[in-house]
Design an enzyme around this catalytic site. Structure first.
Site, PDB file in Angstrom:
ATOM      1  N   THR A  37       0.830  -1.215   0.000  1.00  0.00           N
ATOM      2  CA  THR A  37       0.000   0.000   0.000  1.00  0.00           C
ATOM      3  C   THR A  37       0.865   1.267   0.000  1.00  0.00           C
ATOM      4  O   THR A  37       2.006   1.250   0.435  1.00  0.00           O
ATOM      5  CB  THR A  37      -0.921   0.049   1.239  1.00  0.00           C
ATOM      6  OG1 THR A  37      -0.118  -0.116   2.397  1.00  0.00           O
ATOM      7  CG2 THR A  37      -1.950  -1.039   1.182  1.00  0.00           C
ATOM      8  N   GLY A  77       3.863  -2.677   7.753  1.00  0.00           N
ATOM      9  CA  GLY A  77       4.302  -3.052   9.089  1.00  0.00           C
ATOM     10  C   GLY A  77       5.765  -3.458   9.118  1.00  0.00           C
ATOM     11  O   GLY A  77       6.283  -4.039   8.171  1.00  0.00           O
ATOM     12  N   GLU A 102      -6.657  -6.039   5.441  1.00  0.00           N
ATOM     13  CA  GLU A 102      -6.991  -7.267   4.691  1.00  0.00           C
ATOM     14  C   GLU A 102      -8.334  -7.142   3.989  1.00  0.00           C
ATOM     15  O   GLU A 102      -9.139  -8.074   3.977  1.00  0.00           O
ATOM     16  CB  GLU A 102      -7.004  -8.510   5.613  1.00  0.00           C
ATOM     17  CG  GLU A 102      -5.782  -8.703   6.487  1.00  0.00           C
ATOM     18  CD  GLU A 102      -4.518  -9.009   5.692  1.00  0.00           C
ATOM     19  OE1 GLU A 102      -4.630  -9.303   4.490  1.00  0.00           O
ATOM     20  OE2 GLU A 102      -3.428  -8.922   6.273  1.00  0.00           O
TER      21      GLU A 102
END
Lengths: 689, 689
Positions: free
Chosen positions: A150, A189, A444
């Site tokens: 992303t 992350g 998700e």
């Protein structure tokens, strides 16, 4: 520091005696229920094995951690994750053991993306050579990596990402480049501070021919890229990478940003198990069946549902134990002045918030298990080259991910508010859980968006059923055909939800098919624009997911292999009905319009729900005990097993609160903050702004 | 630190140009709407006057404060509150100015309880001598005090508190004592570290006669007590007092606990404007009309509703501006490969979450204003000895406090989730707002509980209407009588909500009266236990509150004194309808059962709502602009007025994030956390656990 408070006790009746009496006066066979829930997974044995390691290590103490700043929480999270891995090496923990340790530690690990997405992506998308090159080192955590998909300007729409990987035929390299600010990788992350490698997803740009200036865009592809120096841990030249800053929950996780300034990576950086570029000719070839990618997403979503049930069970455990022992107000209809205060959980206004969620935890459990079984079967079929179940699996998993994470996220907050004032306090144990879990409805697949995938599938199957050619492709289409056969003749009086649990299941199916049919009509017959139907499509998806939850719950209770005792079956049946009635009541009009049940039954629902809750109430403490959430994980004064709520709350406040170690200057005329320190403290704080 | 990212721009179209075009293409007269909303209050002028003081003082910078720990946030909050008071002295700020400064600072002040509850209680409950003794010093913040009512074991049920104040006739003193741990004062704001005095609410125990050992309990009464030494700021002997620890939001506030070990306070410690003890005889006398206490609670609740509208407007401002400029996915029905991505706010699934909340902010505004007007009238009546409106006022304020704070608390989170991934990030500006606001549904009367007060009043009025004797006591009873007259003859086809806004108002009244009537039947005729009716009573209360919101909204639009231009009236009417339709749709079955409208109208609602939203969408940016929430308060990259969302997000991450100033050691084999520091950092962190 001893003082007069040491010898004070809470007012009677004491929490431990209340919980003990609730436990004794219920016939729920706690141990058998626990076994029923967890037997097949080894979850409990694993929990019992790993828990002592964390309990005896001071690094994993939780009570005071909410006093740390976010930068400190990252440091602590890093220290804990490293320690857990060292423990794993030392004690030969399996992957399940390690996941259990992270679950009990309750800190999101800064290595989480490394151990899941990074390694899995290499395993699935890397070719044999790449797997050989990377996997061993990744598993040993020599190389630690993140997954950079992303971007600042692009989340759900992966096709819209801007980061480029342009093939340079001359040097046989790819040039990674971020042409704009919105092309910055974002949210990824473990990337901000921890990892030294990344899977970078970028638009693959290939010259039309080796000498051509015209580029063909083959869409997003994954590249494995070193991003930090292995010695200094500083970003490599041409890379700007860092942590995006404080956010909702997830304090120990370094979600990151990353930009590339024409960074060159070798040909073998592109993960090439499916798509690949021929290094010499520059020819691009793509996978035979792109659907393979769906499979792992489904596994992730099934895991999300199984996780959601434990999260919800945890919140409900706290809520049930505390509201069972908390007393507030005596009965308004009792005239005696000495009437004792009532248990808060005896009020229907408290029950209606907590007990349907208790039932929901069970509903999620059975559906999570069913999804895992379906995933395993589909996986086996795929190995045999049969992709036919994939679409149904994907449809189910999208809708269920959306609905179940909404249930859990909203459920935690509902439980927290039901705790009254103390729910707002740190001793509730729900504050970090709430903040951490709130990412789930968004990650998700955004919960509002992915319901389109489920609805789209259902509309296709309904369309096929209307056409009615040949054999139905799958179970959903078969059920659509049945709906079409009975559509006009069905009478709601045929379904008696208060007499037959099977009719409850039927009512949910009927309502789901009805909504699918309306959506099919709107889209395929009336040709309405897709975007104008989005609200309707979400309804379709949720109705189908609720139908799955209800039928999986029903099937689990009536599965003879489960070998349930009659007592246990009775208790589970009450929870099943509560979940079903509560869901119907919240969607009454759709059930009515679809002729799924009688108007008079709808009128009876509120009373039926209240009666069921009154029946479940005496067993609530035992029903949450069966989930076996350890006190160490709960980290909750309100939810602790032994009921010593007030002692624990007071201990946290009076003896474990660092703010109470400091005396402040509250005279507003003075700039001094800490008594006796002059303006030093003000300067220290101001420097951080 | 200059680097290649400095010259990067976001992808087109740019945020500023999108917002500019949305602003130009709407005919909402922003300035006139702003004036309409705020003219009478001076809110805007006050905001414009105070804002610069905070903007130019580095102590009030917000961007990096979320990196501070909770103990640091208390220090910062204390420093800021002290600074604001010094500014107030220096620049002769009024009370309104000071409140505006705290609102813009957006930190709850550790002196908040002092400036409100402490001073107000002395003013209302203290007798003339006590007011003379305390008020001046309190207003000068020489004495700073808190309000200690709730206890560890006792929240909503004030009668249940355990703290005792026993009159000792020999010494003419009260003995304050906490007999148990649950008697500990708990949650009391500003008590933990800041204040040196407290209003302590304790059970007043008086010997039956001066020589008797038997005690009479006169119930909870307020005492003013010094709790800390004026020089050392340490607790006085026999008092254990401190901060209760980290909690949900409110980081700068030191909510406290306090226990007394037989602490003696003089006779004049008991606030004696109403109740009093004769020092010589020990005779107790109590107030003529205990209802006077209700009045101030109502004022507090009206203020809560007015505050809720600004909070909601703030969240909606962020949500509208960001989703208006955020682009994601091109139109699915557009086949061209180059179709541009759509504005997220164009999706009905995003509109349905944000636009009804925009309408709700307006609904809360008009009802808050109506409550304040009613409060002023009632206050004037009371001064004349007329208490007749008090019960209705109390009923309205209870139900509305409950409903409106639920709207706002849930609304913030709904807006946050509608922002997708970035809503989860610190740049949303909604994280602290969300956490801080979540206390509101619980404090000043738990939202689930106080609906009983509204329902109880409505049932009484319906009972009186059924009896039908004499003139109706008030407007509610008059309306109950009208309902009873038309109950059996009313036909839903009489009400045409799509043709007449008046019929919308009527439908809400009808449904509320219908539910009140059912509750009256259940309680007074069928004699059902009160506690078994709690869920039904909550419905009654919410229906009445929604009815008030709708009728106040309608009246405001049709108030000729407001002098609305036709354009403005049109825009407000659309918002009114959206709020009403959306509320009806969420409670469709009750509207249907009460014959308030036609089944076919209910069927039309979803489409009507979607059409209204499409009409409002082009004006959404202007409609939030009218609320004039300054960027300084929003502290939101996503919601900033100029639309430079991505530049701001990147700036916060890349240039203003302290975590990025540190390089970490991510090799799990090493205990080192910060690169080059050895185990020092691990020790530092571990020491805090």
């Amino acid at each position: 520091m001893a003082d007069f408070t040491d010898k004070l006790k809470p007012a009677e009746p004491l929490g431990p005696s209340i919980l003990a009496s609730d436990r004794t006066n219920s016939d729920v066979p706690v141990q058998r229920l626990t076994q029923h829930l967890f037997q097949s997974t080894g979850h409990l044995e694993c929990q019992a094995r790993i828990l002592p390691y964390l309990q005896r290590d001071p690094l994993f103490r939780k009570v005071k951690q909410s006093n740390l700043s976010r930068p400190e929480r990252y440091r602590l999270g890093l220290a804990r994750a490293k320690k857990l891995r060292r423990l794993a090496d030392e004690h030969h923990w399996s992957i399940d053991d390690q996941e259990m340790a992270t679950y009990l530690c309750d800190d999101v690990s800064p290595y989480m993306v490394h151990t899941s997405m990074f390694i899995n992506t290499i395993r699935e998308q890397g070719d044999e050579k790449q797997r050989a090159q990377w996997l061993k080192r990744a598993e040993n955590w020599e190389v630690v990596g993140c997954y950079a998909q992303t971007e600042l300007g692009h989340g759900s729409n992966v096709r819209g990402i801007e980061c480029q990987a342009q093939w340079d035929p001359k040097t046989q390299e790819f040039v990674l480049h971020s042409p704009t600010l919105t092309a910055s990788k974002w949210w990824n992350g473990s990337m901000g501070r921890t990892e030294n490698h990344a899977i970078v997803v970028a638009q693959l740009l290939v010259p039309k021919s080796p000498s051509s200036a015209e580029l063909i865009n083959h869409g997003p592809h994954p590249f494995i890229v070193q991003i930090r120096d292995m010695k200094t841990h500083l970003p490599l030249p041409g890379i700007a990478v860092g942590d995006i800053g404080p956010k909702y929950g997830y304090a120990p996780m370094d979600n990151g940003y990353m930009l590339f300034d024409r960074v060159r990576v070798p040909h073998n950086a592109m993960l090439s198990n499916y798509s690949r570029i021929d290094a010499n000719t520059g020819t691009y070839s793509k996978p035979a069946n792109p659907a393979v990618v769906y499979g792992s997403l489904t596994a992730v979503r099934a895991a999300i549902v199984m996780h959601a049930r434990l999260v919800l069970a945890r919140a409900v455990t706290v809520a049930v134990r505390y509201t069972a022992l908390r007393r507030q107000f005596s009965n308004r209809d009792d005239d005696s002045r000495t009437a004792p205060e009532l248990s808060v959980l005896d009020y229907p206004t408290v029950q209606i918030r907590i007990l349907p969620l208790l039932a929901t935890a069970f509903a999620l459990h059975y559906t999570g298990a069913a999804m895992q079984a379906l995933y395993a079967r589909t996986r086996a079929d795929i190995t045999k080259g049969d992709f036919s179940k994939l679409a149904e699996l994907h449809s189910q998993s999208s809708g269920l991910k959306s609905l179940c994470t909404d249930y859990a996220a909203n459920g935690i907050e509902t439980c927290r508010r039901a705790l009254g004032g103390h729910g707002f306090g740190g001793g509730s144990g729900l504050i970090q859980l709430n903040a951490d879990y709130l990412s789930k409805p968004t990650v998700e697949g955004d919960n509002w968006m992915i319901t389109q995938q489920t609805a789209s599938y259902l509309i296709k199957r309904m369309e096929a059923a209307v056409a009615g050619k040949g054999e139905p492709q799958d179970e959903v289409e078969r059920s659509c055909r049945e709906y079409l056969r009975n559509r006009d003749t069905a009478r709601p009086s045929d379904h008696a939800i208060f007499n037959s649990d099977e009719d409850i299941v039927f009512a949910f199916t009927r309502r789901s098919r009805y909504l699918s049919y309306l959506a099919h009509q709107a889209r395929n017959v009336e040709k309405k624009p897709w975007n104008s139907l989005l609200l309707q499509l979400r309804k379709v998806s949720n109705a189908e997911s609720e139908s799955l939850l209800v039928s999986n719950f029903y099937n689990a209770i009536h599965d003879t292999a489960a070998n349930l005792s009659p007592t246990l079956k009775d208790h589970l049946t009450r929870l099943f009905r509560l979940f079903a009635y509560y869901t119907i009541d919240n969607n009454a009009r759709d059930f009515s319009k679809s002729q799924a049940l009688k108007e008079t039954d709808l009128d009876r629902l509120p009373d039926a729900i209240q009666s069921l809750m009154a029946e479940i109430r005496p067993h609530a403490v035992n029903l949450v005990d069966a989930w076996s959430i350890p006190d160490f994980l709960l980290d909750s004064a309100l939810g602790r097993y032994d009921g010593k709520v007030y002692e624990d709350l007071f201990d946290r406040a009076h003896r474990q609160n660092p703010l109470n170690e400091v005396v402040f200057n509250s005279d507003y005329r003075s700039e001094e903050i800490v008594k006796g320190e002059g303006v030093e403290e003000l300067r220290r704080i101001a420097a951080k702004l």
